[in-house]
Structures are given as structure tokens and as C-alpha cells.
Motif scaffolding. Structure first.
Motif, PDB file in Angstrom:
ATOM      1  N   ALA A 290       0.832  -1.199   0.000  1.00 50.96           N
ATOM      2  CA  ALA A 290       0.000   0.000   0.000  1.00 50.96           C
ATOM      3  C   ALA A 290       0.866   1.248   0.000  1.00 50.96           C
ATOM      4  O   ALA A 290       1.845   1.352   0.720  1.00 50.96           O
ATOM      5  N   ALA A 291       0.470   2.226  -0.803  1.00 52.02           N
ATOM      6  CA  ALA A 291       1.305   3.418  -0.978  1.00 52.02           C
ATOM      7  C   ALA A 291       1.537   4.143   0.329  1.00 52.02           C
ATOM      8  O   ALA A 291       2.606   4.702   0.559  1.00 52.02           O
ATOM      9  N   THR A 292       0.533   4.140   1.215  1.00 57.68           N
ATOM     10  CA  THR A 292       0.679   4.885   2.450  1.00 57.68           C
ATOM     11  C   THR A 292       1.657   4.243   3.413  1.00 57.68           C
ATOM     12  O   THR A 292       2.028   4.839   4.415  1.00 57.68           O
ATOM     13  N   ALA A 293       2.080   3.016   3.133  1.00 59.52           N
ATOM     14  CA  ALA A 293       3.047   2.352   4.000  1.00 59.52           C
ATOM     15  C   ALA A 293       4.479   2.559   3.521  1.00 59.52           C
ATOM     16  O   ALA A 293       5.418   2.014   4.088  1.00 59.52           O
ATOM     17  N   ALA A 294       4.634   3.340   2.447  1.00 59.59           N
ATOM     18  CA  ALA A 294       5.959   3.486   1.855  1.00 59.59           C
ATOM     19  C   ALA A 294       6.879   4.378   2.680  1.00 59.59           C
ATOM     20  O   ALA A 294       8.093   4.314   2.538  1.00 59.59           O
ATOM     21  N   ASP A 295       6.309   5.223   3.497  1.00 65.05           N
ATOM     22  CA  ASP A 295       7.112   6.123   4.310  1.00 65.05           C
ATOM     23  C   ASP A 295       7.914   5.325   5.328  1.00 65.05           C
ATOM     24  O   ASP A 295       7.357   4.621   6.168  1.00 65.05           O
ATOM     25  N   ALA A 296       9.248   5.448   5.256  1.00 59.43           N
ATOM     26  CA  ALA A 296      10.120   4.656   6.134  1.00 59.43           C
ATOM     27  C   ALA A 296       9.922   4.997   7.594  1.00 59.43           C
ATOM     28  O   ALA A 296      10.324   4.239   8.473  1.00 59.43           O
ATOM     29  N   GLY A 297       9.295   6.155   7.882  1.00 55.24           N
ATOM     30  CA  GLY A 297       9.134   6.554   9.268  1.00 55.24           C
ATOM     31  C   GLY A 297       7.798   6.199   9.878  1.00 55.24           C
ATOM     32  O   GLY A 297       7.498   6.612  10.991  1.00 55.24           O
ATOM     33  N   THR A 298       6.958   5.455   9.158  1.00 52.97           N
ATOM     34  CA  THR A 298       5.640   5.120   9.686  1.00 52.97           C
ATOM     35  C   THR A 298       5.466   3.623   9.826  1.00 52.97           C
ATOM     36  O   THR A 298       6.101   2.822   9.145  1.00 52.97           O
ATOM     37  N   GLY A 299       4.574   3.257  10.746  1.00 58.87           N
ATOM     38  CA  GLY A 299       4.198   1.866  10.934  1.00 58.87           C
ATOM     39  C   GLY A 299       2.706   1.802  11.165  1.00 58.87           C
ATOM     40  O   GLY A 299       1.992   2.813  11.085  1.00 58.87           O
ATOM     41  N   TRP A 300       2.219   0.586  11.464  1.00 60.54           N
ATOM     42  CA  TRP A 300       0.785   0.386  11.642  1.00 60.54           C
ATOM     43  C   TRP A 300       0.540  -0.296  12.983  1.00 60.54           C
ATOM     44  O   TRP A 300       1.260  -1.213  13.372  1.00 60.54           O
ATOM     45  N   LEU A 301      -0.512   0.137  13.683  1.00 58.84           N
ATOM     46  CA  LEU A 301      -0.831  -0.413  14.995  1.00 58.84           C
ATOM     47  C   LEU A 301      -2.321  -0.712  15.075  1.00 58.84           C
ATOM     48  O   LEU A 301      -3.151   0.100  14.669  1.00 58.84           O
ATOM     49  N   ARG A 302      -2.650  -1.892  15.590  1.00 61.77           N
ATOM     50  CA  ARG A 302      -4.038  -2.191  15.927  1.00 61.77           C
ATOM     51  C   ARG A 302      -4.082  -2.740  17.343  1.00 61.77           C
ATOM     52  O   ARG A 302      -3.094  -3.274  17.854  1.00 61.77           O
ATOM     53  N   LEU A 303      -5.240  -2.606  17.979  1.00 60.65           N
ATOM     54  CA  LEU A 303      -5.376  -2.916  19.392  1.00 60.65           C
ATOM     55  C   LEU A 303      -6.545  -3.869  19.609  1.00 60.65           C
ATOM     56  O   LEU A 303      -7.550  -3.817  18.884  1.00 60.65           O
ATOM     57  N   GLY A 304      -6.422  -4.747  20.624  1.00 62.65           N
ATOM     58  CA  GLY A 304      -7.487  -5.694  20.892  1.00 62.65           C
ATOM     59  C   GLY A 304      -7.735  -5.895  22.377  1.00 62.65           C
ATOM     60  O   GLY A 304      -6.825  -5.748  23.199  1.00 62.65           O
ATOM     61  N   HIS A 305      -8.975  -6.222  22.705  1.00 66.32           N
ATOM     62  CA  HIS A 305      -9.403  -6.515  24.076  1.00 66.32           C
ATOM     63  C   HIS A 305      -9.739  -8.003  24.134  1.00 66.32           C
ATOM     64  O   HIS A 305     -10.763  -8.443  23.615  1.00 66.32           O
ATOM     65  N   LEU A 306      -8.866  -8.788  24.785  1.00 68.35           N
ATOM     66  CA  LEU A 306      -9.030 -10.238  24.820  1.00 68.35           C
ATOM     67  C   LEU A 306      -9.111 -10.775  26.245  1.00 68.35           C
ATOM     68  O   LEU A 306      -8.796 -11.940  26.493  1.00 68.35           O
TER      69      LEU A 306
END
Length: 270
Positions: free
Chosen positions: A31-47
Motif C-alpha cells: 500500500a502506498a501509504t506504507a511506503a514512508d520509512a518513518g511510519t508503521g501500523w498499529l491495531r489494538l485488541g481486548h481479549l
């Protein structure tokens, strides 16, 4: 093989066992928005099955709030949110608490650059823990899907999962552990889940090119269930607006779909 800050309220729709869980347009590494070397992705869960709904806050080292989730219930897994890579603090308080309320649990996490991470609270309230897991979203072999298992049940020390045809998915997966990804042919599968005296089955559709996590959760009646969540659906879009939420811990089974949207799911407040 195949069987074959101020907390903004957002609506959460609980999906029952009878409902179809539509999960789509998830993150792909290209995905193009993930191309920035300074960014990552985070998701959160309640288990955590006996922890009531919580509000979740992610803060930067300077104290700024970069992400809020509100009214997060057992079995909810948020969409991915794009963040600058670096260290953050994830804290949870009872839903609707004031800003002065002490967190139920708090932990520092590291969001990697050009990668995705899942952070969950799991275990009983009396022994609540936070676990951060990097998500390997590399595409599988053509015609296959990649799946892994997150064992978050509190009623059994370990679980086994195999297909109805005997193909093993996980063996003696201990509570709080995450298995490696395994490739299986794309198609419809019935998964058999056993742990201690509990057993359950779940029908799962694995799309070609998809990467998924199977969360093992407790049911309200003391049984087990599998909550399947698509990590990457190979659709060439960023996760912004994508739905990554499932039936919750009270559902006796789950179905995995890689197209469509479920309105009213857990939303990130940016």
C-alpha cells in the motif's frame, strides 16, 4: 484439504453468532501509504473475558495522545492506524472514566517502521497482561493463504487446532502465545478446536493471497471459540477505514470473509 484526551463516543455493533462478519480492505505491505520509512501500523485488541469495556489511549513520549478507542469490549480488534514509528504508551481505563482515573493496565510498546503490530490485553482481570506482536504481512504462495493462531483463552492451558481433514494448524498452543504463520490452500475449511474438556468447530474461508490471525477466545458459557481476523487481504489498499473486527468472545463460531464492510464497527479516533 479444503472442506474444501476528551473521549469521543463511537458506536460499537456487537455481531452475534447468527450474523455474517464482513472483513475487508485490510493492510497490504505494498500500500502506498506504507511506503514512508518513518511510519508503521498499529491495531489494538481486548481479549480479557472478565474485564469490562474499556477506553484505550495511545500516547507519545511527550504526553500527546495520538490514538483513542472508546467502548472497547471483549473480542474487539480495531482497524490498523498509521503512526510514526517509535515508542508509545498504551493504557486502558474502564469505559467512561475521567482523565484522572488510574489505568487498568499500561505498557510501553515500540511501533516498527514499515511494519504492522498487534497489541492486545489478555488474561483474567486479576492477572491482566499486554502482549505486542509484529504482524508478518508478506504474501503467501499463489493460491494459498497464511494463517496463525493467537491463544487467548483463559479456561485451558493449551489448545490444538486442526482442519476436519486432519491438517494440523496448531499443537499444544499455550495460553498467551502466538504461533508462526502457516500456509494452507485457499478455500473453505472447517477447523476443529480442542483444549482440556472443551471443543468447538468453526467454518473459515481462506482467500488466496490473504494473511489472517485466528484468536482463540472464551465463550460466555465456558466454552471455546475461534475469532478469525484478516491481517492482509491482498487488495492493494491501506487499512484506513478497513474493518478489522469480529464476533466477539460470546460467539460460538466465526466465518471469515475478505470482501465487504461491516458498518458500526470499532473505529479509531484520530
Amino acid at each position: 484439504m479444503p472442506h474444501h484526551g476528551s473521549r469521543t463516543r463511537r458506536a460499537l455493533r456487537t455481531v452475534t453468532a447468527a450474523a455474517i462478519v464482513a472483513i475487508g480492505f485490510a493492510f497490504t505491505p505494498s500500500a502506498a501509504t506504507a511506503a514512508d520509512a518513518g511510519t508503521g501500523w498499529l491495531r489494538l485488541g481486548h481479549l480479557s473475558p472478565d474485564t469490562k469495556s474499556v477506553d484505550v489511549e495511545v500516547t507519545a513520549p511527550n504526553g500527546d495522545t495520538v490514538l483513542e478507542l472508546n467502548g472497547v469490549s471483549y473480542g474487539d480488534v480495531s482497524p490498523y492506524s498509521e503512526l510514526q514509528s517509535g515508542t508509545y504508551t498504551v493504557s486502558m481505563v474502564p469505559e467512561g472514566s475521567s482523565a484522572a482515573t488510574a489505568p487498568v493496565i499500561s505498557a510501553d510498546i515500540e511501533v516498527p517502521a514499515k511494519s504492522a503490530m498487534t497489541v492486545v490485553a489478555y488474561g483474567p482481570t486479576s492477572d491482566l497482561e499486554v502482549k505486542a506482536v509484529e504482524d508478518d504481512l508478506a504474501p503467501p504462495t499463489a493460491g494459498f493463504g497464511r494463517i496463525r493462531l493467537f491463544q487467548a483463552s483463559t479456561i485451558t492451558d493449551s489448545v490444538d487446532v486442526e482442519t476436519s481433514t486432519g491438517l494440523p494448524i496448531a499443537k499444544d498452543a499455550a495460553a498467551g502465545t502466538v504461533t508462526d504463520y502457516a500456509e494452507i490452500p485457499a478455500g473453505s475449511w472447517t477447523l476443529e478446536l480442542t483444549g482440556g474438556d472443551a471443543a468447538a468447530s468453526s467454518d473459515v474461508d481462506v482467500a488466496a493471497g490473504s494473511v489472517s490471525t485466528l484468536f482463540v477466545l472464551d465463550t460466555a458459557d465456558g466454552g471455546l471459540t475461534i475469532l478469525p481476523i484478516v491481517d492482509s487481504a491482498a487488495v492493494g489498499r491501506s487499512p484506513d477505514g478497513g474493518v478489522q473486527t469480529g464476533g466477539g468472545g460470546t460467539a460460538p463460531g466465526g466465518s471469515l470473509f475478505t470482501a465487504g464492510r461491516m458498518h458500526g464497527g470499532l473505529e479509531a479516533v484520530r
